[in-house]
Motif scaffolding. Sequence first.
Motif, PDB file in Angstrom:
ATOM      1  N   HIS A  26       0.747  -1.154  -0.077  1.00 50.43           N
ATOM      2  CA  HIS A  26      -0.057   0.037  -0.033  1.00 50.43           C
ATOM      3  C   HIS A  26       0.752   1.163   0.002  1.00 50.43           C
ATOM      4  N   ARG A 120      -7.282   1.519   4.288  1.00 48.91           N
ATOM      5  CA  ARG A 120      -8.214   2.610   4.401  1.00 48.91           C
ATOM      6  C   ARG A 120      -8.096   3.022   5.740  1.00 48.91           C
ATOM      7  N   ASP A 123      -4.827   5.097   5.721  1.00 52.13           N
ATOM      8  CA  ASP A 123      -5.092   6.327   5.003  1.00 52.13           C
ATOM      9  C   ASP A 123      -5.741   7.419   5.905  1.00 52.13           C
ATOM     10  N   ALA A 146     -10.997   2.662  -2.344  1.00 56.73           N
ATOM     11  CA  ALA A 146      -9.352   3.113  -2.018  1.00 56.73           C
ATOM     12  C   ALA A 146      -8.753   3.848  -3.097  1.00 56.73           C
ATOM     13  N   ARG A 149     -10.033   7.184  -3.693  1.00 56.26           N
ATOM     14  CA  ARG A 149      -9.515   8.046  -2.438  1.00 56.26           C
ATOM     15  C   ARG A 149      -8.224   8.681  -2.826  1.00 56.26           C
ATOM     16  N   GLY A 169     -14.647   5.815   4.985  1.00 56.22           N
ATOM     17  CA  GLY A 169     -14.840   4.824   4.057  1.00 56.22           C
ATOM     18  C   GLY A 169     -16.432   4.548   3.737  1.00 56.22           C
TER      19      GLY A 169
END
Length: 280
Positions: A26, A120, A123, A146, A149, A169
């Motif tokens: 990620h 998520r 973030d 995701a 975003r 989310g």
Amino acid sequence: MKPGRILLLEDSADDAELITELIADHLGAATRVDHAAEVEEADRLLDAADDYDLILVDYMLGTPPDGAEWTAQAAARRSLPPVIMLTGMPDAPAIERIAGRMPEISWFVTKDRLAEELPRAIDSAMANRPDRPSCDGIILLADDDADDRLLIEDALREVEGEFRLDLVGDGAELMAYLHRRGAFRHLAGTPLPGLILLDLNMPRMDGRMALRALRSDPELRRIPVVILSASDAGCDIQEGYELGANSFVCKPASFDGLVTMMRTLTDYWFRLVALPVRLR
């Protein structure tokens, strides 16, 4: 804002390896993950470094104290960065009870949904840090995708000015964020967003339900809401305005289109129009 250094307190070697791989996928290889299998080791790492951006803690450690108790003890000794609690409990009321007495915990992630929830949570925990520098305006994006975003966050960086993008989310997280409840208690006393970007189709509480809740809440109903949806169906557009949306924008297909959209929205909502004092 991406964390540069993360402390992971996890007594399962297999889980620690999986979590480290998810973080690398990620965030990239530039983010350093320090793994502690025991609380004593985690304490030593915290004492030796003051540059951790994020802490991930397993709730059910093999030996006492548990993850929540260790977090409370650590917070009593020092100022902590955002903490994400990793738990095997899918029981929302149980999580709420823990969150209610643990403002240090920014997010809960259930272990059977790590791949979906951990990116998520990272973030959101980083985007919603209360110690972030002052800015020209706060935008709250509610979107369960995701990739969307990340693209919107990147597009906002191309816009002139210093705007902060906070992330949730789904509609339930949106309301918890605005009311500073549960995982968002650490934001108590900080300004509300001046603009909400709201996706329509999200799990748990979708955008329509969230918009109804917003417009029926006397403390929140003045916040401008722009529906940002992949749908261009006339029925969705009409329903959005009937529920009280200030605007309805179809998500652009290109990154340049996203940049233009974010520039237009920030120019209008933060530079052209006058907002109530509380929303500035």
